[in-house]
Design a protein around this motif. Structure first.
Motif, mmCIF file in Angstrom:
data_model
loop_
_atom_site.group_PDB
_atom_site.id
_atom_site.type_symbol
_atom_site.label_atom_id
_atom_site.label_comp_id
_atom_site.label_asym_id
_atom_site.label_seq_id
_atom_site.Cartn_x
_atom_site.Cartn_y
_atom_site.Cartn_z
ATOM 1 N N VAL A 34 0.842 -1.199 0.000
ATOM 2 C CA VAL A 34 0.000 0.000 0.000
ATOM 3 C C VAL A 34 0.879 1.252 0.000
ATOM 4 C CG1 VAL A 34 -1.627 1.371 1.375
ATOM 5 C CG2 VAL A 34 -2.011 -1.094 1.069
ATOM 6 N N SER A 35 1.887 1.278 0.830
ATOM 7 C CA SER A 35 2.792 2.434 0.882
ATOM 8 C C SER A 35 3.491 2.644 -0.456
ATOM 9 C CB SER A 35 3.831 2.249 1.981
ATOM 10 O OG SER A 35 3.215 2.180 3.234
ATOM 11 N N TYR A 36 3.909 1.558 -1.072
ATOM 12 C CA TYR A 36 4.583 1.649 -2.365
ATOM 13 C C TYR A 36 3.635 2.186 -3.439
ATOM 14 C CZ TYR A 36 6.827 0.231 -6.697
ATOM 15 O OH TYR A 36 7.370 0.218 -7.949
ATOM 16 N N PHE A 37 2.452 1.589 -3.547
ATOM 17 C CA PHE A 37 1.512 2.029 -4.579
ATOM 18 C C PHE A 37 1.026 3.454 -4.335
ATOM 19 C CE2 PHE A 37 0.756 -2.650 -5.303
ATOM 20 C CZ PHE A 37 1.368 -2.669 -6.547
ATOM 21 N N TYR A 38 1.009 3.885 -3.101
ATOM 22 C CA TYR A 38 0.581 5.248 -2.791
ATOM 23 C C TYR A 38 1.525 6.282 -3.415
ATOM 24 C CZ TYR A 38 -0.915 9.348 -0.216
ATOM 25 O OH TYR A 38 -1.367 10.611 0.111
ATOM 26 N N LYS A 41 -0.095 6.208 -7.074
ATOM 27 C CA LYS A 41 -1.539 6.363 -7.242
ATOM 28 C C LYS A 41 -2.125 6.936 -5.961
ATOM 29 C CE LYS A 41 -1.612 2.147 -10.014
ATOM 30 N NZ LYS A 41 -1.756 2.682 -11.330
ATOM 31 N N LYS A 42 -3.057 7.835 -6.095
ATOM 32 C CA LYS A 42 -3.668 8.439 -4.914
ATOM 33 C C LYS A 42 -5.063 7.880 -4.640
ATOM 34 C CE LYS A 42 -0.062 10.894 -4.330
ATOM 35 N NZ LYS A 42 0.981 10.365 -3.511
ATOM 36 N N SER A 43 -5.572 7.075 -5.536
ATOM 37 C CA SER A 43 -6.901 6.500 -5.355
ATOM 38 C C SER A 43 -6.820 5.267 -4.447
ATOM 39 C CB SER A 43 -7.490 6.092 -6.708
ATOM 40 O OG SER A 43 -8.593 5.232 -6.532
ATOM 41 N N PRO A 44 -7.471 5.308 -3.282
ATOM 42 C CA PRO A 44 -7.450 4.145 -2.386
ATOM 43 C C PRO A 44 -7.958 2.862 -3.055
ATOM 44 C CG PRO A 44 -8.282 6.049 -1.217
ATOM 45 C CD PRO A 44 -8.183 6.443 -2.664
ATOM 46 N N THR A 45 -8.945 3.000 -3.939
ATOM 47 C CA THR A 45 -9.487 1.818 -4.622
ATOM 48 C C THR A 45 -8.447 1.204 -5.554
ATOM 49 O OG1 THR A 45 -11.716 2.736 -4.482
ATOM 50 C CG2 THR A 45 -11.357 0.972 -6.084
ATOM 51 N N GLU A 46 -7.739 2.027 -6.303
ATOM 52 C CA GLU A 46 -6.677 1.516 -7.187
ATOM 53 C C GLU A 46 -5.566 0.854 -6.376
ATOM 54 O OE1 GLU A 46 -5.211 3.745 -10.698
ATOM 55 O OE2 GLU A 46 -6.545 5.313 -9.909
ATOM 56 N N ILE A 47 -5.202 1.478 -5.272
ATOM 57 C CA ILE A 47 -4.150 0.932 -4.403
ATOM 58 C C ILE A 47 -4.584 -0.428 -3.863
ATOM 59 C CG2 ILE A 47 -2.900 1.263 -2.237
ATOM 60 C CD1 ILE A 47 -3.070 4.326 -2.837
ATOM 61 N N LYS A 48 -5.830 -0.508 -3.395
ATOM 62 C CA LYS A 48 -6.372 -1.773 -2.872
ATOM 63 C C LYS A 48 -6.360 -2.847 -3.953
ATOM 64 C CE LYS A 48 -10.810 -2.572 -2.623
ATOM 65 N NZ LYS A 48 -11.360 -3.758 -3.165
ATOM 66 N N ASN A 49 -6.826 -2.503 -5.144
ATOM 67 C CA ASN A 49 -6.890 -3.483 -6.228
ATOM 68 C C ASN A 49 -5.503 -3.991 -6.617
ATOM 69 O OD1 ASN A 49 -9.664 -3.219 -6.279
ATOM 70 N ND2 ASN A 49 -9.672 -1.783 -7.988
ATOM 71 N N ASN A 50 -4.538 -3.094 -6.744
ATOM 72 C CA ASN A 50 -3.171 -3.504 -7.094
ATOM 73 C C ASN A 50 -2.546 -4.363 -6.001
ATOM 74 O OD1 ASN A 50 -2.916 -2.277 -9.661
ATOM 75 N ND2 ASN A 50 -2.604 -0.305 -8.697
ATOM 76 N N ASN A 70 -6.326 3.440 6.332
ATOM 77 C CA ASN A 70 -5.529 3.559 7.567
ATOM 78 C C ASN A 70 -4.043 3.707 7.266
ATOM 79 O OD1 ASN A 70 -7.669 3.439 9.371
ATOM 80 N ND2 ASN A 70 -7.613 1.220 9.503
ATOM 81 N N ILE A 71 -3.549 2.949 6.315
ATOM 82 C CA ILE A 71 -2.127 3.031 5.951
ATOM 83 C C ILE A 71 -1.833 4.394 5.316
ATOM 84 C CG2 ILE A 71 -0.263 2.021 4.571
ATOM 85 C CD1 ILE A 71 -1.323 0.311 7.004
ATOM 86 N N ILE A 72 -2.723 4.865 4.459
ATOM 87 C CA ILE A 72 -2.526 6.175 3.835
ATOM 88 C C ILE A 72 -2.469 7.269 4.897
ATOM 89 C CG2 ILE A 72 -3.640 7.924 2.378
ATOM 90 C CD1 ILE A 72 -4.572 5.602 0.575
ATOM 91 N N GLU A 73 -3.326 7.178 5.891
ATOM 92 C CA GLU A 73 -3.300 8.159 6.972
ATOM 93 C C GLU A 73 -1.950 8.146 7.697
ATOM 94 O OE1 GLU A 73 -6.618 7.686 9.603
ATOM 95 O OE2 GLU A 73 -8.055 8.161 8.038
ATOM 96 N N LYS A 74 -1.402 6.955 7.925
ATOM 97 C CA LYS A 74 -0.074 6.858 8.561
ATOM 98 C C LYS A 74 0.995 7.504 7.691
ATOM 99 C CE LYS A 74 -0.357 2.397 10.877
ATOM 100 N NZ LYS A 74 0.295 1.076 10.897
ATOM 101 N N VAL A 75 0.955 7.200 6.391
ATOM 102 C CA VAL A 75 1.953 7.739 5.449
ATOM 103 C C VAL A 75 1.866 9.263 5.393
ATOM 104 C CG1 VAL A 75 2.619 7.824 3.012
ATOM 105 C CG2 VAL A 75 2.066 5.636 4.068
ATOM 106 N N GLU A 76 0.656 9.774 5.404
ATOM 107 C CA GLU A 76 0.482 11.220 5.328
ATOM 108 C C GLU A 76 0.732 11.919 6.653
ATOM 109 O OE1 GLU A 76 -3.491 11.617 3.792
ATOM 110 O OE2 GLU A 76 -2.799 11.511 1.721
#
Length: 78
Positions: A34-38, A41-50, A70-76
């Protein structure tokens, strides 16, 4: 993180997989993906799918959209 560095990280993680409890391994791998794909890509759905495509290829249970958020919130840093 560059793609080559990330792939090396995943290879190292695979090498020590037997030392980690399965649920913990799933979490570590999914969080890393998730951190890598973020970074691309900024779309949580795309990140989840990948992420789920890769997890499925390794016979690991899928993650939810809530997990990604939740992971995006940590990264940000929120």
């Amino acid at each position: 993180m560059k793609k080559e560095n990330f792939l090396n990280y995943i290879k190292m993680l695979e090498e020590v997989r037997h030392l980690i409890k399965p649920q913990r391994y799933r979490f570590i791998l999914a969080e890393s993906l998730v951190s890598y794909f973020y970074t691309f890509k900024k779309s949580p759905t795309e990140i989840k799918n990948n992420t789920n495509i890769i997890l499925e290829g390794r016979n690991i249970d899928e993650i939810s959209l809530g997990f990604v958020r939740n992971i995006i919130e940590k990264v940000e840093g929120k």
